[in-house]
Scaffold this motif. Sequence first.
Motif, short mmCIF file in Angstrom:
data_model
loop_
_atom_site.label_atom_id
_atom_site.label_comp_id
_atom_site.label_asym_id
_atom_site.label_seq_id
_atom_site.Cartn_x
_atom_site.Cartn_y
_atom_site.Cartn_z
N THR A 205 0.83 -1.21 0.00
CA THR A 205 0.00 0.00 0.00
C THR A 205 0.86 1.25 0.00
O THR A 205 0.60 2.21 -0.75
N LEU A 206 1.88 1.26 0.82
CA LEU A 206 2.74 2.43 0.93
C LEU A 206 3.56 2.66 -0.34
O LEU A 206 3.67 3.79 -0.82
N PHE A 212 2.71 9.44 -0.55
CA PHE A 212 3.58 9.03 0.56
C PHE A 212 5.02 8.91 0.08
O PHE A 212 5.95 9.42 0.73
N MET A 213 5.23 8.25 -1.04
CA MET A 213 6.59 8.03 -1.54
C MET A 213 7.25 9.35 -1.91
O MET A 213 8.43 9.58 -1.61
N GLY A 214 6.50 10.21 -2.58
CA GLY A 214 7.07 11.49 -3.00
C GLY A 214 7.50 12.35 -1.83
O GLY A 214 8.61 12.89 -1.79
N MET A 326 7.27 15.02 6.79
CA MET A 326 7.04 13.84 7.62
C MET A 326 5.57 13.72 8.01
O MET A 326 4.95 12.66 7.90
N VAL A 327 5.01 14.82 8.50
CA VAL A 327 3.62 14.82 8.95
C VAL A 327 2.68 14.55 7.78
O VAL A 327 1.76 13.73 7.87
N LEU A 328 2.90 15.21 6.66
CA LEU A 328 2.05 15.02 5.48
C LEU A 328 2.07 13.57 5.00
O LEU A 328 1.05 13.02 4.60
N HIS A 333 -2.29 7.41 6.73
CA HIS A 333 -1.94 6.01 7.04
C HIS A 333 -1.95 5.74 8.54
O HIS A 333 -1.07 5.06 9.06
N GLY A 334 -2.98 6.24 9.24
CA GLY A 334 -3.08 6.05 10.68
C GLY A 334 -3.04 4.61 11.13
O GLY A 334 -2.31 4.26 12.07
N PRO A 335 -3.82 3.68 10.52
CA PRO A 335 -3.83 2.29 10.98
C PRO A 335 -2.49 1.57 10.86
O PRO A 335 -2.26 0.58 11.54
#
Length: 398
Positions: A205-206, A212-214, A326-328, A333-335
Amino acid sequence: MKPELIKTALILGLLSCVGPFAIDMYLPAMPAMAEDYGVPVAASQYTLVSFFIAFGVCQLFYGPAADMFGRKPPLYFGLLLFIAASIGCALAPTIEWLIGLRFVQGVGAAAVMSIPRAIIRDRYTGTEATRLMTTVMLVISISPMLAPLVGSALIVPFGWPSIFYGVAIATLLSLVLTIFALPETLPAEERVPFRLSAMVDAFRTLFRDPYFMGLTLIGGMGMASFFAFISTASFLYMDHYGLSATQFSLAFALNALGFFASSQFAATLCERLGAVTVVRRAVTGFALSASLMLCLFALGFDSFALLVSLLLLGNTCLGLVVPTSMVLSLDNHGPIAGTAAALGGTLQMMLGAVAIGIVSALFDGTPMVLVAGIAGCALLALTLVVFTLREAPEPVTS
């Protein structure tokens, strides 16, 4: 800021300082270390590379472990391993032993890189998370200022092995704080039971999330530029520019000042402009300052004051980029926050290890290789911003 938020930030910041202290504190000792072991400069730089590889890769294991067993048990394991490896480093009879023990040290330090990010995500999101992350960064930012000075103070009377005893004592204090002052933020009912398929699905998923990757790689390029700097800083400042160990420590601290100062305005700017806009503008500033530095040094303007000034400007921009990205990257993806933080940390540390390897291999004792490496990282970060954030919605300014 709420007292509870300040307390959490201080504890997580001290935990997150374990890795940077293990790097920055012994930088003034690297020339003496190479001389004592009778090895070339590159051999002492491999102690950094081995640390970064372990520091990066092992986060992949701590992240899922933190999602399965809670946040604190993996922290206990990592901190205890780090303490034992630090004592081993102080007693290492050869450079090969030191390189190996630095790898083990990195395995332990990996715990305090990814898990604090997951703890933040457990309790906060959005602007409040950014505010907490920047306060943690405030504590972390102090380490490049103090660590080389503390290292120099230990090296002169006690020799370079004392640095590893010092960092072991500091880590023991962090372990005590973790046991008695840091609450568990992942209740038992919310933990993910170990299933290989679930872990694989989380990583899939990640990796398939371009946002997320960018964002992870944008922050990673900023960190890689700093890692390239720390791998050559002691040799460049002390050999090329003729600084003493104490002068080097003070100059190194100055490089962290811009990051330290600007990171404290990240949350406020995110509230006013939006996090996406902050990242866009800060990366643009980083790329412009790095490109200017490359052009000036390519034209022959080899000046210590010029180098420090432009590094200060670039780090000021990075103080906005790193915590905000980092925060963004974790917001959606909380779970699987532990796994996401671990993967992000691993990718960023591996970029750092690659940067150290390339710059160390090409380093010729002049600033040119370092300057070119930083400019390359900055331009790659800008390219990533263009492709990652081009369709991101513009925030409403207040």
